[in-house]
Motif scaffolding. Sequence first.
Motif, mmCIF file in Angstrom:
data_model
loop_
_atom_site.group_PDB
_atom_site.id
_atom_site.type_symbol
_atom_site.label_atom_id
_atom_site.label_comp_id
_atom_site.label_asym_id
_atom_site.label_seq_id
_atom_site.Cartn_x
_atom_site.Cartn_y
_atom_site.Cartn_z
ATOM 1 N N HIS A 108 39.231 48.382 23.039
ATOM 2 C CA HIS A 108 40.586 47.894 22.808
ATOM 3 C C HIS A 108 41.420 49.033 22.180
ATOM 4 O O HIS A 108 42.371 48.782 21.458
ATOM 5 N N ARG A 109 41.012 50.230 22.462
ATOM 6 C CA ARG A 109 41.571 51.420 21.811
ATOM 7 C C ARG A 109 43.027 51.683 22.173
ATOM 8 O O ARG A 109 43.808 52.126 21.315
ATOM 9 N N ILE A 110 43.419 51.440 23.413
ATOM 10 C CA ILE A 110 44.723 51.913 23.863
ATOM 11 C C ILE A 110 45.863 51.354 23.018
ATOM 12 O O ILE A 110 46.874 52.018 22.770
ATOM 13 N N GLU A 111 45.696 50.121 22.499
ATOM 14 C CA GLU A 111 46.741 49.503 21.693
ATOM 15 C C GLU A 111 46.903 50.170 20.322
ATOM 16 O O GLU A 111 47.892 49.918 19.627
ATOM 17 N N TRP A 125 47.312 45.930 27.868
ATOM 18 C CA TRP A 125 48.186 47.101 27.733
ATOM 19 C C TRP A 125 47.700 48.313 28.508
ATOM 20 O O TRP A 125 48.447 49.269 28.680
ATOM 21 N N ILE A 126 46.475 48.281 29.035
ATOM 22 C CA ILE A 126 46.059 49.378 29.919
ATOM 23 C C ILE A 126 46.819 49.309 31.246
ATOM 24 O O ILE A 126 46.736 50.250 32.048
ATOM 25 N N GLN A 127 47.578 48.225 31.486
ATOM 26 C CA GLN A 127 48.368 48.119 32.712
ATOM 27 C C GLN A 127 49.610 49.002 32.663
ATOM 28 O O GLN A 127 50.292 49.160 33.674
ATOM 29 N N TYR A 181 44.596 57.698 33.961
ATOM 30 C CA TYR A 181 43.409 57.813 33.118
ATOM 31 C C TYR A 181 42.418 56.680 33.411
ATOM 32 O O TYR A 181 41.199 56.876 33.329
ATOM 33 N N LEU A 182 42.932 55.508 33.782
ATOM 34 C CA LEU A 182 42.060 54.407 34.201
ATOM 35 C C LEU A 182 41.295 54.795 35.458
ATOM 36 O O LEU A 182 40.090 54.548 35.573
ATOM 37 N N LYS A 183 42.006 55.380 36.418
ATOM 38 C CA LYS A 183 41.352 55.794 37.663
ATOM 39 C C LYS A 183 40.293 56.849 37.383
ATOM 40 O O LYS A 183 39.191 56.830 37.942
#
Length: 492
Positions: A169-172, A243-245, A252-254
């Motif tokens: 849940h880091r991105i937040e 929020w990764i959306q 970076y997700l890819k």
Amino acid sequence: MTDNKYTNYLNEIDRVIKEGKFEDNWESLSKYELAKWYRDAKFGIFIHWGVYSVPAFGSEWYSRNMYIQGSKEFEHHVKTYGHHKEFGYKDFIPLFKAERFDPDEWADLFKEAGARYVMPVAEHHDGFQMYKSNYSHFNASEMGPKRDILGELGYALEKRDIPLCASSHRIEHWFFMSHGKEFDSDIKEPLSRGDFYWAAMPEPNHQDLFSPSPSKEFLEDWLVRTCEIVDRYRPKIMYFDWWIQHHSVKPYLKKFAAYYYNRADEWGMEVAINYKHDAFMFGSAVVDIERGQFSEQKPYFWQTDTSVAKNSWCYTENNDYKSANEIICNLVDIVSKNGSLLLNIGPKADGTIPDEDKSILFEIGNWLKVNGEAIYDSKVWRKSGEGPTEIQEGQFTDSKSKEFTSEDIRFTVKGSYLYATVLKYPQDGKINIQSLAEKDASKLPHFHGIIKDISILGFDEKPSWKRTEEGLEITTDHVSSNKPVVFKLLVD
């Protein structure tokens, strides 16, 4: 963390992608094939446990909310711990000792509960890693418990043949601590990579896909941290929260997905990624619905994550618990619709699991010991079920309990058997399954198979039954249960 170490890992990520069969684009990632073990598992355990378990107030968002002036967490913090500039969130870390954490005891409980996978939160929005890390000193191996929580639990699970998974849940964290800059607190500039509170940027509209964007430095740090979890612990599923959306995260997700899938291919593992809000291209990972579910059966596999408590994911002193029966009914409903249930518990700061959580898990496990064959390894039937109770679709719909009736029935199949689960068994022992009525199937696709035998899981009684134009009418004399009852139909 030295720039060299950071750069070297980014280069290694690029190398693995370049040499692997998955590239960091949706065309390549769409060739991902769902892990069979995951599709068959149906039931897993989520664990929210971290520094936020120390105050045990409000929810796992305490680290954010305690810095919002006027919030109940702000007022509680000042009253209980003092002013924020003297005692901030970081000061809870030494109090997070986990002195009674016993990974074998946890793993035994999860095994007893019937869980087929376990997913601890590796890092929540607060930025404290529950694992050993080369990229931040603010981790459970160096601070607080001074134990590799993820590693120890993973070893205990491995001994019991339960797959270890992990969530990030880091991105937040990009904005999670930002409200502490709005008054005189312990969150002050300058902040840089490696600082616990970094980056603490202004909180955006969570649904805005385009602005503001996290910095390249933060996103690369996210990628390195997440890939480190993969390399160090080899989780069978990686779960990402919302929020990764955001458009800035997509590249970076890819890159992460290509790296993870290539590593898994290299190691001979079947893995999966969970996502929300169309963060991944459909078909390249597994859709997750938070605290809710689909109202209709889906042709694709999906997951819901929810918690034993309605009000919080972590342990708080006033958790509002669901009943075990409610959770079992939801499990049956979800599986009938091609889904899997990831059920969260919240241990206390000392590492003990609350009695309420344990009791719920034991009840679920006891039901699955008898009825698990209708759940594990099952597949969907032509329809998920029948009955009058409407399932509200969407996220955050689990705060209101559903009142199922004896007409609410759910279906699964496995081999020669069709399982019909009655969500609330009637006192008179009379069941009518309309979907199995004797009807003309020459034009409409009504069920027209041959029912050769019917038994009841967990009961010796042989029911009497007949098929009419109104339904499959089943009568029992001695069957009684306050939990769902499963009829096992041999079909030819």
